[in-house]
Design a protein around this motif. Structure first.
Motif: not given
Length: 158
Positions: A50-69
């Motif tokens: 569904g989308g993905m964002e690479a880590q950017e300061h100050p966040r310590s993680f990458h974040i994404a979504t998987v759409v299922e059903g």
């Protein structure tokens, strides 16, 4: 904080996402590895990314979504260690809002990432070897009221 002798999880340097320049750069879980695993997982779920964002300061993680059903699952990937986790909603930081990994999470493991389950992520810090944390990291843990392993790993402290 005292470290329990029989800690269930040992934090490595960089677990909070903070580093001191004198210690050298932190390891990196690049977006390419995460993206590859994410698309493979979406195929395994018979869904789509569904989308993905690479880590950017100050966040310590990458974040994404998987759409299922009809649903959407948030996938977190630590920026410095190959850890993934799952949540119901997108946030800038997490404390104990983690979900159990879905069946298709094994795809991340197959591609070299470690899937952390809700039980591990909600471990109290008293059960974690935190000896690597610096005074500055402890100050931020206390300032933000963090009490769980997941809260230390998936944060956006500034």
């Amino acid at each position: 904080m005292a470290v329990e002798k029989n800690a269930v999880f040992t934090l490595p340097r960089g677990a909070t996402g903070f580093f001191r320049p004198k210690d050298g750069p932190l390891p990196e879980t690049g977006t390419r590895a995460f993206r590859t695993a994410l698309y493979a997982a979406a195929r395994a779920a018979r869904g789509r990314v569904g989308g993905m964002e690479a880590q950017e300061h100050p966040r310590s993680f990458h974040i994404a979504t998987v759409v299922e059903g009809a649903g959407e699952r948030v996938v977190l990937c630590h920026a410095h260690h190959p850890w993934t986790a799952f949540a119901r909603e997108r946030r800038d930081w997490y404390t104990d809002e983690f979900l159990a990994p879905p069946p298709w999470a094994r795809t991340f493991t197959d591609l070299g990432l470690t899937v952390l389950d809700r039980v591990r992520l909600t471990l109290p810090l008293s059960e974690v070897d935190t000896s690597v944390l610096t005074q500055d990291e402890w100050r931020l843990v206390r300032l933000h009221g963090i009490t769980t392993l997941g809260g230390v790993l998936f944060n956006a402290w500034d």
